[in-house]
Each structure stands twice: as C-alpha cells, then as structure tokens.
Design a protein around this motif. Structure first.
Motif, PDB file in Angstrom:
ATOM      1  N   GLY A  12       0.793  -1.223   0.000  1.00  0.00           N
ATOM      2  CA  GLY A  12       0.000   0.000   0.000  1.00  0.00           C
ATOM      3  C   GLY A  12       0.819   1.263   0.000  1.00  0.00           C
ATOM      4  N   HIS A  13       2.133   1.138  -0.021  1.00  0.00           N
ATOM      5  CA  HIS A  13       2.981   2.336  -0.028  1.00  0.00           C
ATOM      6  C   HIS A  13       2.863   3.063  -1.367  1.00  0.00           C
ATOM      7  N   SER A  14       3.192   4.329  -1.379  1.00  0.00           N
ATOM      8  CA  SER A  14       3.175   5.122  -2.608  1.00  0.00           C
ATOM      9  C   SER A  14       4.554   5.132  -3.247  1.00  0.00           C
ATOM     10  N   LEU A  15       4.617   5.536  -4.511  1.00  0.00           N
ATOM     11  CA  LEU A  15       5.899   5.673  -5.195  1.00  0.00           C
ATOM     12  C   LEU A  15       6.772   6.698  -4.488  1.00  0.00           C
ATOM     13  N   GLU A  16       6.156   7.779  -4.014  1.00  0.00           N
ATOM     14  CA  GLU A  16       6.915   8.816  -3.311  1.00  0.00           C
ATOM     15  C   GLU A  16       7.538   8.267  -2.029  1.00  0.00           C
ATOM     16  N   GLU A  17       6.811   7.403  -1.327  1.00  0.00           N
ATOM     17  CA  GLU A  17       7.354   6.811  -0.102  1.00  0.00           C
ATOM     18  C   GLU A  17       8.527   5.885  -0.417  1.00  0.00           C
ATOM     19  N   GLN A  19      10.551   6.214  -3.017  1.00  0.00           N
ATOM     20  CA  GLN A  19      11.666   7.093  -3.385  1.00  0.00           C
ATOM     21  C   GLN A  19      12.321   7.713  -2.153  1.00  0.00           C
ATOM     22  N   GLU A  20      11.515   8.108  -1.188  1.00  0.00           N
ATOM     23  CA  GLU A  20      12.051   8.692   0.046  1.00  0.00           C
ATOM     24  C   GLU A  20      12.865   7.662   0.825  1.00  0.00           C
ATOM     25  N   LYS A  21      12.399   6.405   0.829  1.00  0.00           N
ATOM     26  CA  LYS A  21      13.142   5.340   1.518  1.00  0.00           C
ATOM     27  C   LYS A  21      14.497   5.129   0.844  1.00  0.00           C
ATOM     28  N   VAL A  22      14.540   5.189  -0.495  1.00  0.00           N
ATOM     29  CA  VAL A  22      15.802   5.058  -1.228  1.00  0.00           C
ATOM     30  C   VAL A  22      16.752   6.195  -0.860  1.00  0.00           C
ATOM     31  N   VAL A  28      21.389  10.328   0.497  1.00  0.00           N
ATOM     32  CA  VAL A  28      21.572  11.281  -0.595  1.00  0.00           C
ATOM     33  C   VAL A  28      20.266  12.034  -0.797  1.00  0.00           C
ATOM     34  N   PRO A  29      20.276  13.369  -0.834  1.00  0.00           N
ATOM     35  CA  PRO A  29      19.041  14.126  -1.072  1.00  0.00           C
ATOM     36  C   PRO A  29      18.420  13.767  -2.423  1.00  0.00           C
ATOM     37  N   MET A  30      17.098  13.819  -2.505  1.00  0.00           N
ATOM     38  CA  MET A  30      16.389  13.465  -3.733  1.00  0.00           C
ATOM     39  C   MET A  30      16.864  14.282  -4.925  1.00  0.00           C
ATOM     40  N   GLU A  31      17.205  15.554  -4.712  1.00  0.00           N
ATOM     41  CA  GLU A  31      17.605  16.407  -5.842  1.00  0.00           C
ATOM     42  C   GLU A  31      18.943  15.981  -6.439  1.00  0.00           C
TER      43      GLU A  31
END
Length: 536
Positions: A12-17, A19-22, A28-31
């Motif tokens: 049930g996790h989102s793609l954004e969640e 990506q944040e876990k990665v 490393v910051p997402m940017e």
C-alpha cells in the motif's frame, strides 16, 4: 548505476514513499538522484501476516563511487544489459526468398518480429485464425462444445499460451538481455509495465490477446506478411552440394511456397505436423513430459496459507509452487498455477479431451487452480518410435472424453482416493470454462500415475493446509504440459535438413511463453548471422 537489494516496504505504499526510503538508505538528497527504477519486486511473507514487498532498486546518481565506498556491501555497482540484434549475413549464405515461419505462438512471433526488424520480410503462417476470430471460436466451444480443429485453445494466433495465465517467469539464464527484451516488447505492445520488475510477472488472457494483435500489426508494418488459416501440409527437400536442403513447402495441400529458410515453431500440440516431419525423415526422438490433473481450491484458502490472511489489500492474489519426491522414485509437482483462475477445456482433436488453466489479468476468480503432474519417460509409454509419447497422450485424452461423456470429467479428491465416481460436490464448486460432469477421474489413468497423483497431493497437504482436503476438485486430463517429441538441431539451430530450424516448445526447446519467445529470438539470430537475405 547503484543497486540496492532487499529494500522492504509495507503493501500500500506510494511511489513517493519508496523514493524517500531510497534517499534515506543512500543518505543522498532526492535532488541529487537522477533516476530511481525498480529492478525487481517480490513478496516476503516469512513472518505472515506481517507481509512486505522486497525491492531491488537501481539508482543513477553522480555520487555512485562515494556511495559504494560509504555503504560497502549494502549496495553494488551494476551495468544494464541491453539486447543487441546481431549484424546480418556475417557468414554469407545467400537467400533471395522470403524466410517462412510456421506457427504464431511466442517462438514464431518473436522470430518473425526480429526477422522483420532486420528487413528480411518473413512470411508468418498460422493454421488457425487471428486472435480476434480465435477468441470467438474458443468462447463458442466452451458454450456449445462445438470444436474447430484449427482454431481453439491450442491453435491460432498467439499459440497455446494465449488462453493461459500469461505467466512470464523463466529459469533460463539471460546474459544477453533476451528475457528483458521479451518483457519490454510485451510492454511496448500493451502489457502493464509492472511485468518489467515483478518477480512472477503475468499478463492475463484478456490483455495478452491485444498484445499479440499489436505484435502482428508491427510485423506487417515492418514488411512481413502474416497469413491465417494457412497450414503447412508438406515440405520438399533436395540434395544440393551434398547436403539435404529445404526448397519448398505446401500450404493447405495445394499452394507452393519456395523458400530456403524455414522455421518450425509449431507448438506442442501439432501432432499431424510431427507425423509429417517424421515421414519426411527429420531426425526426432521422444522425450519425457508430464501428465496429471487440475486441482481447484478456494482462493481464500491459498491466500491464508501464503499470506496469513484470506482477504487481501494491496497484495496480489496468492500463488504457490509445490514439488515432492515419492518413495516410488517419481517426482510430482504443480505446474501453471492460476491464482483466481479457471480450468478450461483445452481440446484440439475430436473425441479427445484435455484441460488447462487460465487467469484474467485481475486474477479475481473464486478458485485457485494448478496442474498436479507426474513426469513420464519413454520407458513408460514405449521408446520404439519417436511419436510414442503422442499416442500415450491421445489414449489418455480419449479415456477422459469417454469418462466425461464429452464434458470435462471432475471428481472430489476424497472420491479419487477411494476410486469411486463423485456424485455430490463439497464446498469447492468447479470454476470451469466449458461443460463438466461428475465422474471417476482416477479411472482415466494407469495405476502408476493415479497412485502417484494421490500420494503427491497428500504430501502437498503437509505444505499447504487444506491442499489435500476431501472436497478439492480434480479435473482431467492435463496432458499438454510440454512437447512429447524433440526435433533434433545442431549448434547452429538447424535440423538435419539445411535451412530448416526447429524452434520453441513444440520442437522441444522451451517450456513456457518467455522461454519460447527467447528461443524464437535465438533462431532469428542464427538466421541473421548465417544468411544474407535479399527478398524482392
């Protein structure tokens, strides 16, 4: 590219969640991350009902070496393998005739697709109808029992796998990227993108029919020709330069097509073609295959066994794969498991009955079904003729037809053990495409097979609670698991007839949609490497 393995997330996790876990894992910051791509997704249910998705994630960032040094063994540097179509005509054999591919299952489709991409203008012949016509014919057969021998679950555009679960997992090693190319091609022509990373990808019959149609359209756009209701009924070989070579085939008993490149992707049920090839002295031999029954259970029971819960949320319908070794030395295993699926009447010959399993893309049927099969070898059915296995299959299918009086014979497992016909079902109601009849399925098999099936199901009940329940429904006969023959070919993929390439599951070189497609690619590669093709 950095690869993270075994990154766990709750369903049930989102793609954004994700990506944040990665980002947090790599520190490393997402940017500063250029790309995050799912490489593999599987399910970890070892602590059920606390079930996780386990991910392998590929990350592109400018800090890869720094990350690798910082996280040491927690990540790895990987390079993506991209499939490359070989150069044409390296070895210089000349052809001024269209290559002919017989059979439009996955092996034939992918072989013809690569040949068309290379500009070789193949002719793809299919004895059955287009997938649109075939779908209507199959539905009519299931509703009325009226069989069309050239357009059914076994024959027609897309091959036998079209009316199955569309499972795309394979055990074939893939160092050249063929497997990924197959999946990417399916996505290109309409399959869901999830198949690119799911551990056990599947398309589903309802989606696969459109994918097959779209591949056909592309082959034609690239200069190929696709012909339906066009069965190869003969072939002609000649001695040329001290070698036996293919020079011509006959279609529908009257039309002649000259060719010096013939690919036989004929499928595991092309029994009349096997006989033709034997008569024309192609080297072949009988090979082991497997036969047995389909078994049905409530899907909720399988969900509970695999996940610890009957009702699912944000998880795929549960599947299983079971195997057991019996005291008699025989192996019994499940095959082509269809979560939330249907048993189907998969017959292709009059007065013979075979069953298979299929699922739609959503896998939302009330029952789970799977084949439970036992391996049989030439010594079980006679090794004195290459086509003995075909006759063994036919005898079982004739018995199944008689026992079911033309309908799919079904029996509760408790009655199977007692060798008595079922007269009343339990809680499990058959979910079958086609008419069925309560029968004595056990009577179809010789003793060594029925006893092995019984012992195998009982042993599997130790692994999945309820698998051997008395009211589990068996149907028969599951006889088309793989080809009963192997058409010999050399390291260059040619038979003893030069220019003739046996290919795919029917020829004995594959065991499912993906492996058959990959074998079709290998044959196309061999042709492109060995021939300079210049067709008008």
């Amino acid at each position: 590219m950095i690869r993270i393995n075994q990154l766990k997330m709750h369903p049930g996790h989102s793609l954004e969640e994700l990506q944040e876990k990665v980002s947090q894992f790599l520190r490393v910051p997402m940017e500063q991350i250029a790309q995050i791509k799912i490489h593999k997704q599987s399910i970890d249910a070892r602590k059920k009902p606390d079930v996780y998705y386990s991910y392998s994630i590929d990350v592109v960032t400018a800090q890869e070496e720094k990350i690798k040094k910082k996280l040491k063994n927690k990540v790895q540097i990987v390079k993506e393998t991209k499939y490359i179509l070989p150069s044409v005509g390296i070895n210089g054999r000349k052809s001024y005739k269209h290559p002919v591919v017989v059979g439009s299952g996955p092996a034939g489709l992918f072989c013809a697709y690569l040949l068309a991409k290379a500009g070789c203008a193949p002719i793809l012949l299919e004895r059955g109808g287009s997938v649109e016509e075939r779908t209507r014919d199959v539905e009519e057969f299931w509703n009325t029992g009226k069989l069309k021998r050239s357009s059914n679950v076994q024959f027609g555009e897309g091959g036998a796998g079209t009316f199955s679960d569309g499972k795309l997992n394979t055990l074939v090693k893939d160092v050249l990227g063929r497997n990924q190319f197959v999946l990417e091609t399916f996505v290109k022509f309409g399959a869901p993108e999830e198949i690119l990373y799911e551990n056990k990808p599947h398309i589903g019959t309802d989606i696969l029919v459109d994918v097959v149609k779209n591949m056909r359209t592309e082959i034609i756009r690239l200069g190929g020709m696709v012909r339906f209701h066009s069965q190869m009924t003969d072939l002609k070989c000649e001695e040329i330069d001290s070698a036996k070579k293919i020079v011509e085939i006959t279609v529908n008993n009257h039309e002649k097509i000259e060719t010096d490149i013939l690919v036989l992707a004929i499928g595991h049920s092309a029994r009349d073609t096997f006989q033709l090839l034997y008569d024309r002295q192609l080297q072949m031999r009988s090979k082991p295959f497997a036969v047995g029954v389909r078994i049905e259970h409530p899907q909720q029971m399988i969900n509970h066994s695999q996940y610890g819960m009957e009702t699912l949320k944000d998880l795929p319908t549960a599947a299983y794969k079971l195997t057991t070794q019996l005291a008699n030395g025989r192996g019994v295993y499940t095959f082509c498991m269809c979560p939330g699926g249907y048993v189907v009447n998969a017959s292709s010959e009059e007065k013979r009955l075979a069953v298979n399993g299929m699922s739609y893309q959503k896998r939302d049927g009330k029952n789970a079904n799977s084949a439970v099969i036992v391996t049989v070898a030439p010594e079980d059915f006679g090794a004195d003729h290459p086509l003995c296995g075909v006759e063994f299959q036919r005898r079982l299918e004739e018995k199944a037809y008689c026992v079911g009086e033309g309908k799919v014979p079904v029996q509760c497992f408790g009655d199977f053990k007692s060798n008595r016909a079922t007269t009343k079902l339990g809680q499990v109601e058959p979910q079958i495409k086609g008419a069925y009849k309560l029968s004595n399925v056990r009577s179809i098999f010789p003793d060594f097979l029925s006893q092995s099936i019984e012992e195998g199901i009982i042993a599997m009940g130790e692994k999945i609670s309820g698998f051997s329940r008395e009211d589990a429904v068996l149907s028969a006969v599951e006889s088309r698991t793989s080809s009963p023959v192997k058409i010999q070919r050399d390291e260059g993929f040619e038979s003893n007839v030069r220019g003739l390439y046996p290919c795919g599951e029917g020829a004995g070189y594959a065991g499912g949609i993906t492996s058959a497609a990959m074998d079709g690619m290998k044959v196309a590669e061999a042709i492109l490497t060995n021939w300079c093709i210049d067709v008008p």
